[in-house]
Scaffold this active site. Sequence first.
Site: not given
Length: 310
Positions: A88, A137, A109, A59-60
């Site tokens: 890396k 959030h 995120r 969703r986000t």
Amino acid sequence: MVSKADFKGKHFISMSDYSRPQLDFILDVADKMVEVEKQGSDMARGKVLASLFFEPSTRTRLSFESAMYRLGGSVTTVADPMTSSAKKGESFEDTIRTVMNYVDIIAMRHPDNDAALRAAKVSTVPYINGGSGTWEHPTQTLLDLHCIRYAKGGIDGLTIGMVGDLKNGRTVHSLLKALRNYDVKVYCIAPDALKMKPEVIEEVKDKIDVTEVSDLPKTMPKLDVVYMTRVQRERFANQEEYDKVKDSYILDRSMVKKHGKKDLVIMHPLPRVNEISTDVDDMPNAWYFRQMKHGIYTRMAVIALALGVY
């Protein structure tokens, strides 16, 4: 007096950073984005959003990207950390310093609690916190507030229950911090092992009426909004500890009918596991799928304001 200029070029990191007038301003802009989303726009034409998701997201991530496209902008994305130079050994800060050379705004995120704060220290383009570990959030909270305003006609005067994994749920941390700006009563409903983080309670306790309880059926008759959350398996060290609490609360049709107000609004940031039974889905009280749409409007608002194109 709040104005568009207050948000131009600024990061969007935590609900602790915003006052009632600022939140209401963003939500009012989101109201206007409802029509923009339907018609399309070129206000962000020539601008590029970096969509960086180092934890799973449906969703986000998709709503950020859809929001940018609806504004007429473009998106470049990393949806798997194994395909980035972090694999890396590149530092988080160097990743941000690299990406900001290619784009006009970043939405990210990340599994680390301090990721958003670290990014804000080095990024020269607006950085939007799309979820930072178990910390916060904030754009989820914006869409939650916008959905509540739409469903209930306003926020002031409501009694809101947050249910489930309040310890690990970054959505409820942000939501409680935002609600400190409104005239509401909040019940934090969780077993002892999943209670709201003490530091979040401490931040809001002088500004909002918060009561911590564990009995959902007993508390439900008082509630105008129930905000369910899943118990987050990924935050537990082992399966045994998760199994002890995973079924703490299961909201089903009979519980809603027996204990809930007729106009109770049921929300959930999703994904759900089993904490809301599917027999609730077709009830008029179920807002969790409609709730998602508000993520487009609010993220369009945040992006447009941060870019200074609104």
